[in-house]
Enzyme design. Sequence first.
Site, PDB file in Angstrom:
ATOM      1  N   CYS A 334       0.930  -1.377  -0.361  1.00  0.00           N
ATOM      2  CA  CYS A 334       0.568  -0.035   0.672  1.00  0.00           C
ATOM      3  C   CYS A 334       0.643   1.050  -0.198  1.00  0.00           C
ATOM      4  O   CYS A 334       1.564   1.616  -0.554  1.00  0.00           O
ATOM      5  CB  CYS A 334      -1.205   0.105   0.957  1.00  0.00           C
ATOM      6  SG  CYS A 334      -2.228   1.141   0.894  1.00  0.00           S
ATOM      7  N   HIS A 434      -3.745  -5.683   0.865  1.00  0.00           N
ATOM      8  CA  HIS A 434      -3.253  -5.899   2.802  1.00  0.00           C
ATOM      9  C   HIS A 434      -3.422  -7.305   2.746  1.00  0.00           C
ATOM     10  O   HIS A 434      -4.420  -7.457   1.549  1.00  0.00           O
ATOM     11  CB  HIS A 434      -3.823  -4.680   3.382  1.00  0.00           C
ATOM     12  CG  HIS A 434      -3.575  -3.660   3.016  1.00  0.00           C
ATOM     13  ND1 HIS A 434      -2.570  -2.768   4.022  1.00  0.00           N
ATOM     14  CD2 HIS A 434      -4.335  -2.283   2.800  1.00  0.00           C
ATOM     15  CE1 HIS A 434      -2.417  -1.627   3.761  1.00  0.00           C
ATOM     16  NE2 HIS A 434      -3.193  -1.401   3.036  1.00  0.00           N
TER      17      HIS A 434
END
Length: 505
Positions: A334, A434
């Site tokens: 991310c 994630h």
Amino acid sequence: MTQLRALMIQGTSSDAGKSLLCTGLCRIFQEDGVRVAPFKSQNMALNSYITRDGGEIGRAQGVQAEACGVEATVDMNPILLKPKAEMSSEVIVHGKHFADLDAYSYRNEYVPLMIPKIQESIDRLAQQYDLLVVEGAGSPAEINLKDRDIANMRIADMLDCPVLLVADIERGGVFASLVGTLELLEPHERARVKGFLINKFRGRKELLDSGLQWLEERTGIPVLGVIPHFDHGIDPEDSLALETLRLKARDRADADLDIAVIKLPRISNFTDVAPLQEEPGVNVRFVSSARALGKPDLILLPGSKNTVDDLLWLQQTGLAEAILARQAAVVGICGGFQMLGDVLHDPDGVESVHPQVAGLGLLPLETTFLAEKKTVRNRGRLLAASFQEHEVEGYEIHLGRTERRAGSAFLQFESGEEDGAVSADGRVFGTYLHGLFQNRAFTRDFLNSLRVQKGFAPLTGEIETESERREKSYAALAAHLRRHVDVERMYRIIGGTACLGLSER
């Protein structure tokens, strides 16, 4: 349908263990056949969970819903505050971005607007469940905040429910914290407290018995359990829990792989690290200075709530230069993925006052920050041959749009969309996904590839899936609580088993 009942767990402090106890109680009630769901009216956390329909809630309520055996919804955590900068937070209401507000404005102007939102969620949950396990926040006795506290006793009043007060004995002063909290409550609030739980106990309980007797005589409130410290393996949530993860990361004499996790000042979704800590033969260190980086086999750049400011911090501390001089593999997730690129554009000031910042330049990427956040669960297939085309799943939470100018994508989602990037030698890769390392088969193969590069033999043997591991953790936690908590008395406090549609126990 029976009338909605609720049991609220409040604490004498943050990190008293409320989230974990609620998770264990959710599983106990689920095992007993109760239609149960978690609830936390307002959560403040940087570790979030994405519901099936793309809503963002606190990770604790997502985990608790799993323990209940139900699908998490935004009603289980209608308000989520995600700290963004000094004294300001992103306010998420019913799973979607509401506003970025400073603490004073939120507390004085917006809190009254949140109460109807909370009631809407309670009303919807009442249509589906017979019992809510309700988690408080911090302490209910913060005198300077009580008039705007919408996470503790006001919620107990809205639900008209009993409260169990939890104290962390590891902090010391457990009796003072329990009695002091009671003294600072209003009389009608004290009347809601029906039991105490003493958490994280280490030692012989008989040495505590005289104090427990005094506490019950002093307050007239029973101690329902003294709960020994328990290594549970369940996702933590907040920054205090991150410290617990850091302490868990200790040198292992038998480790053949050394992993350095960059402890960004605004780190988020740090549970991406936890599966690496659980792997055999792996040493995981949290690093916040160039001097401490050493010579790891893998450097992990985790997620960030403010990628630009954390990237500037990397440059100011010398960590950026140290990472570029590394011989280690590098992985970015991310915000960490965005940092691996050539440049980050923020023309509208979405994340910072800097319209453009140079990245680390390890992958041919450019990221532009957008006001609209992407929150979605996703699954796909890894593309690089070195990753053996593993099927992986996880979730995305990000504001940026990243364009790969050259090279290969890291994975392809079921929709056909490509994500991430990987270097030609496979030593550097990044992704928006994630939960990547919770795909345990991929994680083992990836770490084995690093072992082979060092001349070590790969680990073999059966690998437990993430779902199997989590189910075992929930069951073990519930069994632990049943051994140390008076569950029968807890049922009576709620109103008896008949009120939950169960036969009398």
